[in-house]
Design a protein around this motif. Sequence first.
Motif, PDB file in Angstrom:
ATOM      1  N   ILE A   1       0.849  -1.205   0.000  1.00  0.00           N
ATOM      2  CA  ILE A   1       0.000   0.000   0.000  1.00  0.00           C
ATOM      3  C   ILE A   1       0.885   1.256   0.000  1.00  0.00           C
ATOM      4  O   ILE A   1       0.607   2.235  -0.686  1.00  0.00           O
ATOM      5  CB  ILE A   1      -0.966   0.005   1.212  1.00  0.00           C
ATOM      6  N   HIS A   2       1.985   1.181   0.756  1.00  0.00           N
ATOM      7  CA  HIS A   2       2.931   2.300   0.820  1.00  0.00           C
ATOM      8  C   HIS A   2       3.509   2.611  -0.571  1.00  0.00           C
ATOM      9  O   HIS A   2       3.443   3.740  -1.058  1.00  0.00           O
ATOM     10  CB  HIS A   2       4.052   1.942   1.803  1.00  0.00           C
ATOM     11  N   GLU A   3       4.055   1.583  -1.214  1.00  0.00           N
ATOM     12  CA  GLU A   3       4.665   1.806  -2.533  1.00  0.00           C
ATOM     13  C   GLU A   3       3.603   2.202  -3.559  1.00  0.00           C
ATOM     14  O   GLU A   3       3.870   3.005  -4.452  1.00  0.00           O
ATOM     15  CB  GLU A   3       5.438   0.565  -2.998  1.00  0.00           C
ATOM     16  N   ALA A   4       2.406   1.643  -3.428  1.00  0.00           N
ATOM     17  CA  ALA A   4       1.332   2.049  -4.341  1.00  0.00           C
ATOM     18  C   ALA A   4       1.039   3.541  -4.174  1.00  0.00           C
ATOM     19  O   ALA A   4       0.732   4.232  -5.146  1.00  0.00           O
ATOM     20  CB  ALA A   4       0.074   1.219  -4.098  1.00  0.00           C
ATOM     21  N   GLY A   5       1.173   4.047  -2.952  1.00  0.00           N
ATOM     22  CA  GLY A   5       0.994   5.484  -2.710  1.00  0.00           C
ATOM     23  C   GLY A   5       2.022   6.312  -3.473  1.00  0.00           C
ATOM     24  O   GLY A   5       1.691   7.310  -4.131  1.00  0.00           O
ATOM     25  N   HIS A   6       3.278   5.873  -3.427  1.00  0.00           N
ATOM     26  CA  HIS A   6       4.319   6.541  -4.232  1.00  0.00           C
ATOM     27  C   HIS A   6       3.945   6.492  -5.709  1.00  0.00           C
ATOM     28  O   HIS A   6       4.088   7.465  -6.452  1.00  0.00           O
ATOM     29  CB  HIS A   6       5.652   5.816  -4.069  1.00  0.00           C
ATOM     30  N   ALA A   7       3.499   5.306  -6.136  1.00  0.00           N
ATOM     31  CA  ALA A   7       3.231   5.091  -7.558  1.00  0.00           C
ATOM     32  C   ALA A   7       2.035   5.911  -8.040  1.00  0.00           C
ATOM     33  O   ALA A   7       2.083   6.508  -9.124  1.00  0.00           O
ATOM     34  CB  ALA A   7       2.993   3.609  -7.826  1.00  0.00           C
TER      35      ALA A   7
ATOM     36  N   HIS B   1       6.819  13.102  -1.530  1.00  0.00           N
ATOM     37  CA  HIS B   1       6.647  11.723  -1.990  1.00  0.00           C
ATOM     38  C   HIS B   1       6.267  10.817  -0.830  1.00  0.00           C
ATOM     39  O   HIS B   1       5.322  10.034  -0.897  1.00  0.00           O
ATOM     40  CB  HIS B   1       7.927  11.205  -2.648  1.00  0.00           C
ATOM     41  N   GLU B   2       7.034  10.970   0.240  1.00  0.00           N
ATOM     42  CA  GLU B   2       6.794  10.135   1.418  1.00  0.00           C
ATOM     43  C   GLU B   2       5.436  10.471   2.046  1.00  0.00           C
ATOM     44  O   GLU B   2       4.787   9.604   2.625  1.00  0.00           O
ATOM     45  CB  GLU B   2       7.939  10.373   2.403  1.00  0.00           C
ATOM     46  N   SER B   3       5.005  11.697   1.916  1.00  0.00           N
ATOM     47  CA  SER B   3       3.689  12.050   2.475  1.00  0.00           C
ATOM     48  C   SER B   3       2.591  11.256   1.767  1.00  0.00           C
ATOM     49  O   SER B   3       1.623  10.823   2.395  1.00  0.00           O
ATOM     50  CB  SER B   3       3.414  13.550   2.360  1.00  0.00           C
ATOM     51  N   GLN B   4       2.759  11.027   0.470  1.00  0.00           N
ATOM     52  CA  GLN B   4       1.729  10.300  -0.267  1.00  0.00           C
ATOM     53  C   GLN B   4       1.742   8.811   0.087  1.00  0.00           C
ATOM     54  O   GLN B   4       0.701   8.199   0.291  1.00  0.00           O
ATOM     55  CB  GLN B   4       1.918  10.505  -1.780  1.00  0.00           C
ATOM     56  N   SER B   5       2.946   8.239   0.175  1.00  0.00           N
ATOM     57  CA  SER B   5       3.015   6.812   0.520  1.00  0.00           C
ATOM     58  C   SER B   5       2.535   6.575   1.946  1.00  0.00           C
ATOM     59  O   SER B   5       1.813   5.612   2.222  1.00  0.00           O
ATOM     60  CB  SER B   5       4.439   6.296   0.347  1.00  0.00           C
ATOM     61  N   ARG B   6       2.924   7.459   2.866  1.00  0.00           N
ATOM     62  CA  ARG B   6       2.496   7.290   4.263  1.00  0.00           C
ATOM     63  C   ARG B   6       0.997   7.556   4.398  1.00  0.00           C
ATOM     64  O   ARG B   6       0.338   6.963   5.234  1.00  0.00           O
ATOM     65  CB  ARG B   6       3.276   8.215   5.212  1.00  0.00           C
TER      66      ARG B   6
ATOM     67  N   SER C   1      13.377  13.334   5.343  1.00  0.00           N
ATOM     68  CA  SER C   1      12.149  13.441   4.546  1.00  0.00           C
ATOM     69  C   SER C   1      11.118  12.379   4.919  1.00  0.00           C
ATOM     70  O   SER C   1       9.928  12.581   4.727  1.00  0.00           O
ATOM     71  CB  SER C   1      12.415  13.421   3.040  1.00  0.00           C
ATOM     72  N   TYR C   2      11.575  11.244   5.476  1.00  0.00           N
ATOM     73  CA  TYR C   2      10.605  10.232   5.920  1.00  0.00           C
ATOM     74  C   TYR C   2       9.721  10.774   7.045  1.00  0.00           C
ATOM     75  O   TYR C   2       8.506  10.577   7.060  1.00  0.00           O
ATOM     76  CB  TYR C   2      11.323   8.984   6.439  1.00  0.00           C
ATOM     77  N   ALA C   3      10.365  11.454   7.995  1.00  0.00           N
ATOM     78  CA  ALA C   3       9.587  11.985   9.123  1.00  0.00           C
ATOM     79  C   ALA C   3       8.761  13.187   8.666  1.00  0.00           C
ATOM     80  O   ALA C   3       7.591  13.333   9.035  1.00  0.00           O
ATOM     81  CB  ALA C   3      10.521  12.376  10.261  1.00  0.00           C
TER      82      ALA C   3
END
Length: 515
Positions: A277-283, A307-312, A432-434
């Motif tokens: 689901i996380h990677e699909a968010g990036h995609a 980018h990370e905001s969308q995957s998270r 950027s992850y946080a």
Amino acid sequence: MKTEGSCGSRTENNGGPTGAYEQLKPYLEQAMAIQTALILFEWDNETLAPDQAGPYTARVQGNLASIYQEILTGKTVGDLLGKSQREQGLSEIEQAIIREAQEEREKLACIPPDEYQKFHELAADSARIWAKAKQDQDFEAFAPILEKIISYQKKFAGYQAKDGQKLYDVMLDNYEKGFSMEKLDEFFQMLKKELVPLVRRIRESGTKIRDSFLYGDYPEEKQQELAEYLAGYVGFDFNRGVLAKSAHPFTTSLHNHDVRITTNYKERMDSSLFSVIHEAGHAVYELGIADELTQTLAGQGASMGIHESQSRFFENMIGRNGAFWVPVYPRLKELFPEQLSGIDRETFVRAINKIQPGPIRTEADELTYSLHVMVRYELEKMMIEDDFNVKDLPRLWTDKYEEYLGVKPENVAEGVLQDIHWAQGSFGYFPSYALGSAFAAQMYRYIRKKVDFDELLRQGNIGEIREILRQHIHRFGKLKDSRRLLQDMTGEDFNPRYYIEYLQEKAEKIYFSPS
Ligand code: ZN
């Protein structure tokens, strides 16, 4: 340059004056083609390439990287960029492409080409040495090459630094503009002050959440079936993307019609489920970038943090929401009737939201996740800004984990060697992850005011939520930076308070006043 028909023809346009930007375009297209090839090699190295290809392919990558550098730093491109910047009547997109090209050129031009190529070869070697060292739990084997990587990164940052700029600030700027150490210190201080005591309180509360059923016999084929189902369910388009297996899940975008995600299947069933689901968010982000922008230098995600905001957002705000599972849980039970026998939806949802500090970042729960990032941020600052001995790294790592998370890694593989980032020279990336998680919380607060979020999830209508994100974030690519995107969407500059509140509310609900 393209010349049609007669080879050797000197005319580069067929009649009529052509503006500088029109003349610049074919060069940028060439650069993008090389970049796409480099990205494809990265993907291939992690998924299908045979074991022994490494050093040979690294040479190809090194050469391609230097061609890319040559194109963008060449005199012709420099002249045309200069003229384009003064050209009247260009669209917003064209101006953004010129701005990005100029920035990329400046970054590349200040690094001597031989050093640039050597670094790329070194980084490819280093990733392999890291993988082996991790497997052997042998930090000593990795330390010498890490030292070299750090010294290259410091040298490159030194070339790029504007007057008085600190080296680590240069690196941070490469991933997230507008977030220097000063701003990040403030952000992480707030997390430390609010979250470290909360984690301790949860540990001491003695509340037990049952999650043993997540471990067990979950056959890989079934997990893969679930992964494909969920990716499609949240909006990953299999006509424009593929799902493969790799040691570490990641997303690769060649352009908005070819976005690839990977996952791996672990003993703990929800691990691959949420990584998909996380990677699909990036995609979904990359697939949502406007056609006019893709395959240009402004045609990727705005920043690592966005980018990370969308995957998270997909992983947590959507995937860990109880309402999401109302239509999806029956499918899960169908796939794993025995493994989930007697487990109702509420029990499952509580289990996937369990807060349990552990040593591994990628397996961390929502609450402790940013504390893992904080450890890395503090260590990077020391590695880059202080007189630092790489040999101290494992000890410092362990000390910080004990202090912030109350856990102690059992070995370097689940300690300091767990992530690939430093092996690749990606210093400045971790924050950027946080930030992404905090951006996501701010967006979530905004969207909840606009629509009945949980009701949409209960209806299985992810499309409407996706559309809001596409309208406000995805389609813009790099046209706006992260703070501008947040400002335009939520009407407010970055505000980490919303992230803290989101986490506190969630912890409260699960641990201190469960319904
Ligand atoms: Zn991610």
